[in-house]
Design an enzyme around this catalytic site. Structure first.
Site, PDB file in Angstrom:
ATOM      1  N   GLY A   1       0.842  -1.206   0.000  1.00  0.00           N
ATOM      2  CA  GLY A   1       0.000   0.000   0.000  1.00  0.00           C
ATOM      3  C   GLY A   1       0.869   1.245   0.000  1.00  0.00           C
ATOM      4  O   GLY A   1       2.092   1.158   0.151  1.00  0.00           O
ATOM      5  N   GLN A   2       0.232   2.411  -0.129  1.00  0.00           N
ATOM      6  CA  GLN A   2       1.056   3.630  -0.194  1.00  0.00           C
ATOM      7  C   GLN A   2       1.777   3.892   1.136  1.00  0.00           C
ATOM      8  O   GLN A   2       2.947   4.271   1.148  1.00  0.00           O
ATOM      9  CB  GLN A   2       0.261   4.845  -0.660  1.00  0.00           C
ATOM     10  CG  GLN A   2      -1.046   5.105   0.025  1.00  0.00           C
ATOM     11  CD  GLN A   2      -1.670   6.426  -0.417  1.00  0.00           C
ATOM     12  OE1 GLN A   2      -1.051   7.223  -1.122  1.00  0.00           O
ATOM     13  NE2 GLN A   2      -2.890   6.679  -0.003  1.00  0.00           N
TER      14      GLN A   2
ATOM     15  N   ALA B   1      -5.520  -2.470   4.789  1.00  0.00           N
ATOM     16  CA  ALA B   1      -6.940  -2.205   5.055  1.00  0.00           C
ATOM     17  C   ALA B   1      -7.727  -2.347   3.761  1.00  0.00           C
ATOM     18  O   ALA B   1      -7.160  -2.270   2.664  1.00  0.00           O
ATOM     19  CB  ALA B   1      -7.125  -0.788   5.604  1.00  0.00           C
TER      20      ALA B   1
ATOM     21  N   ASP C   1     -10.032   9.207   9.883  1.00  0.00           N
ATOM     22  CA  ASP C   1     -10.943  10.310  10.230  1.00  0.00           C
ATOM     23  C   ASP C   1     -12.401   9.944   9.912  1.00  0.00           C
ATOM     24  O   ASP C   1     -13.327  10.584  10.423  1.00  0.00           O
ATOM     25  CB  ASP C   1     -10.550  11.568   9.438  1.00  0.00           C
ATOM     26  CG  ASP C   1     -10.515  11.323   7.940  1.00  0.00           C
ATOM     27  OD1 ASP C   1     -10.015  10.256   7.522  1.00  0.00           O
ATOM     28  OD2 ASP C   1     -10.972  12.182   7.167  1.00  0.00           O
TER      29      ASP C   1
ATOM     30  N   TYR D   1     -17.298   1.876   5.197  1.00  0.00           N
ATOM     31  CA  TYR D   1     -15.843   1.899   5.440  1.00  0.00           C
ATOM     32  C   TYR D   1     -15.552   2.419   6.849  1.00  0.00           C
ATOM     33  O   TYR D   1     -14.828   1.779   7.615  1.00  0.00           O
ATOM     34  CB  TYR D   1     -15.163   2.768   4.373  1.00  0.00           C
ATOM     35  CG  TYR D   1     -13.729   3.125   4.679  1.00  0.00           C
ATOM     36  CD1 TYR D   1     -12.700   2.177   4.541  1.00  0.00           C
ATOM     37  CD2 TYR D   1     -13.380   4.409   5.107  1.00  0.00           C
ATOM     38  CE1 TYR D   1     -11.382   2.515   4.828  1.00  0.00           C
ATOM     39  CE2 TYR D   1     -12.069   4.752   5.390  1.00  0.00           C
ATOM     40  CZ  TYR D   1     -11.077   3.801   5.249  1.00  0.00           C
ATOM     41  OH  TYR D   1      -9.768   4.145   5.540  1.00  0.00           O
TER      42      TYR D   1
ATOM     43  N   LYS E   1     -13.892   0.403  10.029  1.00  0.00           N
ATOM     44  CA  LYS E   1     -12.645   0.842  10.678  1.00  0.00           C
ATOM     45  C   LYS E   1     -12.887   1.074  12.173  1.00  0.00           C
ATOM     46  O   LYS E   1     -12.027   0.773  12.993  1.00  0.00           O
ATOM     47  CB  LYS E   1     -12.106   2.113  10.010  1.00  0.00           C
ATOM     48  CG  LYS E   1     -11.619   1.940   8.581  1.00  0.00           C
ATOM     49  CD  LYS E   1     -10.358   1.097   8.457  1.00  0.00           C
ATOM     50  CE  LYS E   1      -9.122   1.808   8.925  1.00  0.00           C
ATOM     51  NZ  LYS E   1      -7.904   0.988   8.693  1.00  0.00           N
TER      52      LYS E   1
ATOM     53  N   TRP F   1      -6.706  11.906   4.686  1.00  0.00           N
ATOM     54  CA  TRP F   1      -6.295  12.495   3.408  1.00  0.00           C
ATOM     55  C   TRP F   1      -4.848  12.089   3.040  1.00  0.00           C
ATOM     56  O   TRP F   1      -3.992  12.940   2.768  1.00  0.00           O
ATOM     57  CB  TRP F   1      -6.416  14.027   3.472  1.00  0.00           C
ATOM     58  CG  TRP F   1      -7.808  14.552   3.542  1.00  0.00           C
ATOM     59  CD1 TRP F   1      -8.893  13.972   4.137  1.00  0.00           C
ATOM     60  CD2 TRP F   1      -8.286  15.799   3.006  1.00  0.00           C
ATOM     61  NE1 TRP F   1      -9.996  14.776   4.011  1.00  0.00           N
ATOM     62  CE2 TRP F   1      -9.656  15.898   3.325  1.00  0.00           C
ATOM     63  CE3 TRP F   1      -7.677  16.840   2.292  1.00  0.00           C
ATOM     64  CZ2 TRP F   1     -10.424  17.002   2.955  1.00  0.00           C
ATOM     65  CZ3 TRP F   1      -8.447  17.938   1.929  1.00  0.00           C
ATOM     66  CH2 TRP F   1      -9.801  18.008   2.254  1.00  0.00           C
TER      67      TRP F   1
HETATM   68  N1  LIG Z   1      -5.760   6.762   1.929  1.00  0.00           N
HETATM   69  C1  LIG Z   1      -6.295   7.607   2.786  1.00  0.00           C
HETATM   70  O1  LIG Z   1      -6.641   8.752   2.452  1.00  0.00           O
HETATM   71  C2  LIG Z   1      -6.487   7.212   4.229  1.00  0.00           C
HETATM   72  C3  LIG Z   1      -7.123   8.127   5.086  1.00  0.00           C
HETATM   73  C4  LIG Z   1      -7.291   7.775   6.431  1.00  0.00           C
HETATM   74  C5  LIG Z   1      -6.826   6.556   6.888  1.00  0.00           C
HETATM   75  N2  LIG Z   1      -6.254   5.681   6.033  1.00  0.00           N
HETATM   76  C6  LIG Z   1      -5.791   4.395   6.560  1.00  0.00           C
HETATM   77  O2  LIG Z   1      -4.392   4.340   6.394  1.00  0.00           O
HETATM   78  C7  LIG Z   1      -3.980   2.969   6.232  1.00  0.00           C
HETATM   79  C8  LIG Z   1      -3.090   2.847   5.012  1.00  0.00           C
HETATM   80  O3  LIG Z   1      -3.862   3.226   3.885  1.00  0.00           O
HETATM   81  P1  LIG Z   1      -3.237   3.413   2.434  1.00  0.00           P
HETATM   82  O4  LIG Z   1      -3.704   4.709   1.936  1.00  0.00           O
HETATM   83  O5  LIG Z   1      -1.775   3.093   2.437  1.00  0.00           O
HETATM   84  O6  LIG Z   1      -4.053   2.271   1.684  1.00  0.00           O
HETATM   85  P2  LIG Z   1      -3.751   1.476   0.336  1.00  0.00           P
HETATM   86  O7  LIG Z   1      -2.702   2.174  -0.457  1.00  0.00           O
HETATM   87  O8  LIG Z   1      -5.070   1.183  -0.257  1.00  0.00           O
HETATM   88  O9  LIG Z   1      -3.111   0.138   0.897  1.00  0.00           O
HETATM   89  C9  LIG Z   1      -3.845  -0.822   1.593  1.00  0.00           C
HETATM   90  C10 LIG Z   1      -3.147  -2.140   1.431  1.00  0.00           C
HETATM   91  O10 LIG Z   1      -3.916  -3.128   2.125  1.00  0.00           O
HETATM   92  C11 LIG Z   1      -3.925  -4.286   1.322  1.00  0.00           C
HETATM   93  N3  LIG Z   1      -5.055  -5.176   1.565  1.00  0.00           N
HETATM   94  C12 LIG Z   1      -6.355  -5.002   1.173  1.00  0.00           C
HETATM   95  N4  LIG Z   1      -7.066  -6.083   1.508  1.00  0.00           N
HETATM   96  C13 LIG Z   1      -6.215  -6.948   2.132  1.00  0.00           C
HETATM   97  C14 LIG Z   1      -6.353  -8.234   2.696  1.00  0.00           C
HETATM   98  N5  LIG Z   1      -7.524  -8.899   2.675  1.00  0.00           N
HETATM   99  N6  LIG Z   1      -5.275  -8.820   3.246  1.00  0.00           N
HETATM  100  C15 LIG Z   1      -4.082  -8.205   3.238  1.00  0.00           C
HETATM  101  N7  LIG Z   1      -3.868  -6.986   2.715  1.00  0.00           N
HETATM  102  C16 LIG Z   1      -4.939  -6.364   2.165  1.00  0.00           C
HETATM  103  C17 LIG Z   1      -3.992  -3.760  -0.094  1.00  0.00           C
HETATM  104  O11 LIG Z   1      -3.599  -4.763  -0.982  1.00  0.00           O
HETATM  105  P3  LIG Z   1      -4.164  -4.766  -2.490  1.00  0.00           P
HETATM  106  O12 LIG Z   1      -3.431  -3.663  -3.162  1.00  0.00           O
HETATM  107  O13 LIG Z   1      -3.820  -6.114  -2.980  1.00  0.00           O
HETATM  108  O14 LIG Z   1      -5.638  -4.508  -2.402  1.00  0.00           O
HETATM  109  C18 LIG Z   1      -3.016  -2.581  -0.019  1.00  0.00           C
HETATM  110  O15 LIG Z   1      -1.695  -2.995  -0.294  1.00  0.00           O
HETATM  111  C19 LIG Z   1      -5.274   2.153   6.190  1.00  0.00           C
HETATM  112  O16 LIG Z   1      -5.518   1.634   7.468  1.00  0.00           O
HETATM  113  C20 LIG Z   1      -6.346   3.182   5.856  1.00  0.00           C
HETATM  114  O17 LIG Z   1      -7.606   2.801   6.354  1.00  0.00           O
HETATM  115  C21 LIG Z   1      -6.059   5.991   4.714  1.00  0.00           C
END
Ligand SMILES: NC(=O)c1ccc[n+]([C@@H]2O[C@H](COP(=O)([O-])OP(=O)(O)OC[C@H]3O[C@@H](n4cnc5c(N)ncnc54)[C@H](OP(=O)(O)O)[C@@H]3O)[C@@H](O)[C@H]2O)c1
Length: 293
Positions: free
Chosen positions: A11-12, A60, A102, A125, A129, A150
């Protein structure tokens, strides 16, 4: 030597964490291919195998709109898996750092949300969470839950910054929502904060923390800032106009909080400083992206 289990390496945030966690010890980084969080037995098996001192969960189900029709899957990954991780961590005395959002709030407040403010998710979602947070807190694990918002980074599949750069290279005009505000958060800063927190967390200060970059902006203003910074860095851009629109003009399956600002005082006291301002961090991220080509 510390043994670290990083979940969600692709993930990012996970990509950034891989780099900053590596110097702390022996790291086992897993993606969905080697650990599917929807499979409870696989989680227990992985923790038993790695026997980590520290577990960081950056994985996630993050498809906010799709979650509205994939409730069970979102709940399994975001709501149930974190509780299993926490139980496993508790059993072997490991520390758990989990990332939340958030979106546990409804955004009806007009001053930054504290960790103790009432939660009220607007969609599936956010509900999933929140369930994950509650599952962790129902254990005795030495765990920190870091709520952020964000999020954008150089790696991973996509985010608002990368989407704006792609669309800004293709189109002269873009319409962007101006009535949702929050604090854009660079994965580089968030990953550093998680590393620092992981070194200090203990049962007395275990619990929920808010971390975002400092400052507040709207998606519209963020888009303008992205194009201003990107122009200076020489990104190829066609964009001439960004038009502010309301959320009502851009309907999505899941509702988003209008006000997503999180109070970061609690984590800042532990880290010893407030997070960098979002604009400064946006500049850093774009420079990295420009160098990557
Ligand atoms: N992005 C935002 O704006 C944001 C905002 C607030 C909080 N967050 C939280 O920050 C955290 C990191 O988010 P991010 O932005 O880095 O998300 P992301 O880029 O979507 O990365 C999430 C990772 O989780 C993996 N994943 C999904 N389903 C899975 C499963 N069943 N088993 C194992 N891995 C799985 C995904 O794999 P695949 O690529 O194979 O699906 C992906 O590599 C998360 O907890 C998210 O809820 C994000």
């Amino acid at each position: 030597m510390r043994h670290i289990l990083l979940i969600g390496k692709d993930g990012q945030l996970g990509q950034e964490l891989q780099q900053v966690l590596a110097p702390l010890g022996e790291i086992k980084s897993v993606g969905r291919d080697s650990l599917d969080l929807a499979n409870p037995e696989a989680i227990a098996k992985m923790v038993a195998e790695v026997k980590p001192d520290l577990i960081v969960n950056a994985a996630a189900y993050t498809a906010v709109d799709k979650a509205e029709t994939e409730q069970d899957l979102a709940q399994a990954i975001n709501g149930i898996a974190p509780g299993i991780l926490a139980k496993q961590a508790q059993e072997i005395g490991a520390t758990l750092i989990h990332v939340s959002t958030d979106y546990v709030f409804d955004g009806s407040q007009s001053h930054p949300y504290l960790e103790t403010d009432p939660t009220q998710p607007l969609g599936v979602y956010g509900q999933s969470k929140l369930a994950g947070e509650q599952a962790i807190l129902s254990t005795q694990a030495n765990a920190a839950i870091v709520r952020t918002a964000w999020v954008y980074g150089v790696g991973g599949k996509g985010n608002f910054v990368k989407t704006m750069l792609r669309l800004g290279a293709e189109r002269e005009e873009l319409r962007v929502v101006c009535d949702q505000v929050g604090s854009p958060t660079w994965t580089g800063d968030l990953a550093e904060a998680i590393v620092q927190l992981s070194q200090q967390i203990n049962p007395e200060i275990a619990g929920i923390y808010h971390y975002t970059n400092s400052g507040v902006t709207s998606w519209y203003d963020l888009a303008i800032a992205i194009f201003e910074e990107a122009k200076q860095l020489g990104f190829p851009l066609k964009i001439q106009r960004v038009v502010p629109i309301s959320t009502a003009e851009y309907p999505t399956p899941a509702r988003r909080p209008a006000y997503s600002v999180l109070n970061t005082q609690k984590i800042s006291a532990i880290l010893g400083s407030y997070p960098p301002h979002w604009r400064q961090s946006l500049r850093k991220m774009l420079s990295k992206l420009a160098k990557k080509g």
